[in-house]
Design a protein around this motif. Structure first.
Motif, PDB file in Angstrom:
ATOM      1  N   ALA A 128       0.828  -1.208   0.000  1.00  0.00           N
ATOM      2  CA  ALA A 128       0.000   0.000   0.000  1.00  0.00           C
ATOM      3  C   ALA A 128       0.864   1.260   0.000  1.00  0.00           C
ATOM      4  CB  ALA A 128      -0.938  -0.004   1.205  1.00  0.00           C
ATOM      5  N   ARG A 129       1.985   1.231   0.686  1.00  0.00           N
ATOM      6  CA  ARG A 129       2.851   2.423   0.719  1.00  0.00           C
ATOM      7  C   ARG A 129       3.422   2.734  -0.664  1.00  0.00           C
ATOM      8  NH1 ARG A 129       5.077   0.515   6.341  1.00  0.00           N
ATOM      9  NH2 ARG A 129       3.807   1.793   7.738  1.00  0.00           N
ATOM     10  N   PHE A 130       3.656   1.720  -1.458  1.00  0.00           N
ATOM     11  CA  PHE A 130       4.099   1.954  -2.829  1.00  0.00           C
ATOM     12  C   PHE A 130       2.954   2.442  -3.717  1.00  0.00           C
ATOM     13  CE2 PHE A 130       7.618  -0.878  -1.637  1.00  0.00           C
ATOM     14  CZ  PHE A 130       8.701  -0.226  -2.231  1.00  0.00           C
ATOM     15  N   LEU A 131       1.748   2.009  -3.431  1.00  0.00           N
ATOM     16  CA  LEU A 131       0.619   2.269  -4.321  1.00  0.00           C
ATOM     17  C   LEU A 131      -0.184   3.515  -3.964  1.00  0.00           C
ATOM     18  CD1 LEU A 131      -0.701  -1.410  -4.666  1.00  0.00           C
ATOM     19  CD2 LEU A 131       0.811  -0.178  -6.206  1.00  0.00           C
ATOM     20  N   LEU A 132      -0.111   3.971  -2.731  1.00  0.00           N
ATOM     21  CA  LEU A 132      -0.931   5.112  -2.311  1.00  0.00           C
ATOM     22  C   LEU A 132      -0.639   6.418  -3.055  1.00  0.00           C
ATOM     23  CD1 LEU A 132      -1.219   4.411   1.506  1.00  0.00           C
ATOM     24  CD2 LEU A 132      -3.128   4.696  -0.084  1.00  0.00           C
ATOM     25  N   PRO A 133       0.595   6.671  -3.545  1.00  0.00           N
ATOM     26  CA  PRO A 133       0.789   7.886  -4.367  1.00  0.00           C
ATOM     27  C   PRO A 133      -0.097   7.937  -5.610  1.00  0.00           C
ATOM     28  CG  PRO A 133       2.912   7.074  -3.610  1.00  0.00           C
ATOM     29  CD  PRO A 133       1.895   6.040  -3.209  1.00  0.00           C
ATOM     30  N   GLN A 134      -0.691   6.812  -5.990  1.00  0.00           N
ATOM     31  CA  GLN A 134      -1.624   6.813  -7.108  1.00  0.00           C
ATOM     32  C   GLN A 134      -2.812   7.749  -6.859  1.00  0.00           C
ATOM     33  OE1 GLN A 134      -3.019   2.888  -8.110  1.00  0.00           O
ATOM     34  NE2 GLN A 134      -0.991   1.970  -7.905  1.00  0.00           N
ATOM     35  N   ILE A 135      -3.110   8.027  -5.589  1.00  0.00           N
ATOM     36  CA  ILE A 135      -4.269   8.877  -5.264  1.00  0.00           C
ATOM     37  C   ILE A 135      -4.205  10.183  -6.043  1.00  0.00           C
ATOM     38  CG2 ILE A 135      -5.385  10.207  -3.439  1.00  0.00           C
ATOM     39  CD1 ILE A 135      -4.420   8.028  -1.474  1.00  0.00           C
ATOM     40  N   PHE A 136      -3.032  10.832  -5.994  1.00  0.00           N
ATOM     41  CA  PHE A 136      -2.886  12.124  -6.657  1.00  0.00           C
ATOM     42  C   PHE A 136      -3.097  11.992  -8.158  1.00  0.00           C
ATOM     43  CE2 PHE A 136      -0.465  15.407  -8.824  1.00  0.00           C
ATOM     44  CZ  PHE A 136      -0.913  16.552  -8.188  1.00  0.00           C
ATOM     45  N   PHE A 137      -2.538  10.953  -8.758  1.00  0.00           N
ATOM     46  CA  PHE A 137      -2.576  10.821 -10.213  1.00  0.00           C
ATOM     47  C   PHE A 137      -3.940  10.310 -10.701  1.00  0.00           C
ATOM     48  CE2 PHE A 137       1.891  10.831  -9.097  1.00  0.00           C
ATOM     49  CZ  PHE A 137       2.365  11.809  -9.971  1.00  0.00           C
ATOM     50  N   TYR A 138      -4.632   9.506  -9.893  1.00  0.00           N
ATOM     51  CA  TYR A 138      -6.024   9.179 -10.223  1.00  0.00           C
ATOM     52  C   TYR A 138      -6.859  10.460 -10.274  1.00  0.00           C
ATOM     53  CZ  TYR A 138      -6.116   4.031  -9.915  1.00  0.00           C
ATOM     54  OH  TYR A 138      -5.960   2.696 -10.146  1.00  0.00           O
ATOM     55  N   GLY A 139      -6.683  11.322  -9.278  1.00  0.00           N
ATOM     56  CA  GLY A 139      -7.428  12.574  -9.245  1.00  0.00           C
ATOM     57  C   GLY A 139      -7.050  13.500 -10.379  1.00  0.00           C
ATOM     58  N   LEU A 140      -5.751  13.560 -10.698  1.00  0.00           N
ATOM     59  CA  LEU A 140      -5.294  14.399 -11.803  1.00  0.00           C
ATOM     60  C   LEU A 140      -5.905  13.929 -13.116  1.00  0.00           C
ATOM     61  CD1 LEU A 140      -3.398  16.677 -12.792  1.00  0.00           C
ATOM     62  CD2 LEU A 140      -1.616  14.928 -13.066  1.00  0.00           C
TER      63      LEU A 140
END
Length: 522
Positions: A128-140
């Motif tokens: 999850a720590r590797f994957l959670l930065p996806q939050i910003f790019f999903y929103g972008l």
């Protein structure tokens, strides 16, 4: 609208086909047991959080707001758009940082932690720590895509996910080459975790940034604007508040189901009866809606918003009716296809080595008929959003989530682990059947007491008769021609062929006029 839907449908088809290839490779690489569920759970977390932060609000609120601003503001809504996007990116940035810091606490909502199962929990946290930065790019990706949609540019948002799928196909292909067979939780190495984590996140980054050239070509000029006070954003934020509550209600239900599905995996780690099997089944099940309904909805929403703003209720009603009947031509037979051939489809795609795809096939069958109300629900809700009414969809979502949670708890407590998640899949379908009835009643009131109900009932009744009879005949043909070695493939070819031919024949006999929207049948 038809041309825009066709462009999006082609992009969505390409995205879903490459996505299906990715899913098959993921199943081959990780199987459908506990190891796969740690990855899928960790990958669910950023998607859920991005939806909670801004995703649902962008999809349902941003387009009507931008369309109105472009029509009413002297600068064509440019300043309003820049302020709104700046606000969204700030929310995403702060939310992403906080989520990474709270990864352990967030994962604990989705997966139980105990001394016996601590290894699976820890692996999920690290992923999850590797994957959670996806939050910003999903929103972008969502905010840039909706800015394009507001300009009538619909194609790019449907095509760029292909890039993400190509990256993930390469990722799982490499993982298959490096790892000879699916591992247990304790055997997964840090290098394999880094490969899965970084590779998966890289796909979402590329998917989001690929929209930037299209947006520039559409005339958008990037400028961060923090002059939010007095700029008229209060109405957008107020509308988004209710949509976020809708997403919250949905995500609570998803969290409960995911936790119980993971519990089944923890009890039977190699049986494929839990979260991953359910996730794969749901991904296949949602394909028709993703290709047909979502494409139509995306093109339809700006048109509905304009009609609602001008109080042209007859046009709103006509567009909703036309959309429901057009999508039903594909959605209804697809639902009966999954009901008839769920086990064969799952076996053909996911029977790799020791993987038992039968539970996944049963989940697909349990979900099958729920595709019809789920698709209709998605389209009907846009009627409320076109009027910028986000409060009513919240109460609808609350009803659906409450039924889903109650039925999921009952399945978890009363059914054996091998069938509990299949029961939850059926509960999901029942919940949406209830939800679409509530939605139709409330929307009918909003549209002056009329929703073209007679014509919709007649069309869906005919489609159900044709698809049900064709599905039954196809099921009989598939089982009559079963062959041991290539059974699933031959059963699908034989049964699916019989079902297709008989459905088209019955549709003509029953005079289902909407059949003309299918290529080659006009």
């Amino acid at each position: 609208m038809v041309r825009s839907s066709a462009v999006m449908a082609l992009g969505t088809v390409a995205s879903r086909v490459t996505g299906l290839v990715r899913l098959v490779l993921q199943g081959a690489a990780l199987s459908s047991g506990l190891v796969a569920s740690t990855y899928n759970t960790a990958n669910t977390v950023p998607t859920s959080i991005s939806v909670l932060l801004v995703g649902g609000a962008l999809n349902s609120v941003l387009v009507p707001q931008l369309v109105r601003a472009r029509a009413e503001h002297a600068d064509g809504g440019r300043a309003h758009e820049q302020r709104l996007i700046t606000l969204v990116l700030c929310v995403l940035g702060v939310g992403t940082v906080l989520a990474v810091l709270a990864a352990r606490q967030i994962v604990s909502l989705y997966m139980p932690d105990s001394p016996h199962d601590h290894g699976a929990f820890e692996l999920t946290v690290v992923l999850a720590r590797f994957l959670l930065p996806q939050i910003f790019f999903y929103g972008l990706y969502a905010v840039l895509g909706q800015a394009l949609n507001a300009r009538g540019r619909f194609g790019a948002m449907m095509w760029t996910p292909v890039l993400n799928n190509v990256i993930l196909i390469s990722l799982f292909g490499l993982y298959l080459w490096l790892v000879a067979s699916p591992l247990t939780v304790t055997e997964v190495t840090p290098a394999q975790v880094r490969l899965l984590g970084i590779g998966t996140t890289a796909g979402i980054v590329v998917q989001a940034l690929a929209l930037v050239p299209y947006l520039r070509a559409a005339g958008f000029r990037w400028r961060l604007r923090f002059d939010w006070r007095g700029a008229g954003l209060r109405k957008s934020v107020s509308a988004a508040r209710w949509t976020l509550l809708v997403m919250l209600a949905n995500q609570v239900a998803i969290t409960v189901v995911t936790r119980y599905a993971n519990a089944a995996d923890l009890q039977l780690p190699q049986a494929g009866v839990g979260n991953t099997a359910y996730s794969y089944a749901q991904t296949i099940w949602i394909l028709p809606q993703s290709i047909v309904t979502v494409s139509l909805i995306t093109a339809l929403l700006p048109r509905l918003s304009r009609a609602a703003a001008e109080r042209r209720l007859d046009d709103v009603r006509a567009d909703l009716s036309r959309g429901l009947r057009a999508t039903g031509v594909v959605i209804v037979p697809a639902a009966f296809f999954f009901l008839a051939f769920g086990p064969q489809l799952a076996a053909m795609l996911f029977s790799h080595g020791s993987t038992d795809a039968r539970p996944m096939g049963h989940m697909l069958q349990a979900l099958a008929l729920g595709l019809i109300p789920c698709s209709a629900q998605s389209l009907l809700l846009r009627g409320f959003y076109a009027f910028e009414d986000t409060r009513t969809p919240f109460w609808v979502a609350l009803w659906i989530s409450a039924f889903n949670i109650a039925l999921a708890i009952a399945c978890h407590l009363l059914l054996p682990e091998t069938w509990a998640v299949t029961g939850m899949a059926a509960a999901y379908s029942v919940s949406y059947a209830i939800g679409v009835l509530v939605t139709a009643v409330w929307l009918r009131r909003r549209l002056a007491g009329r929703l073209d109900g007679k014509r919709l009932t007649r069309t869906y009744g005919k489609l159900t008769v044709a698809a049900g009879a064709a599905g039954a005949a196809g099921w009989a043909a598939a089982h009559a021609g079963s062959v041991a070695l290539w059974g699933p493939v031959l059963e699908l070819v034989a049964g699916g062929g019989v079902m297709l031919v008989l459905f088209l024949a019955l549709a003509r006999v029953l005079r289902i006029g909407e059949l003309r929207i299918l290529p080659g049948l006009r």
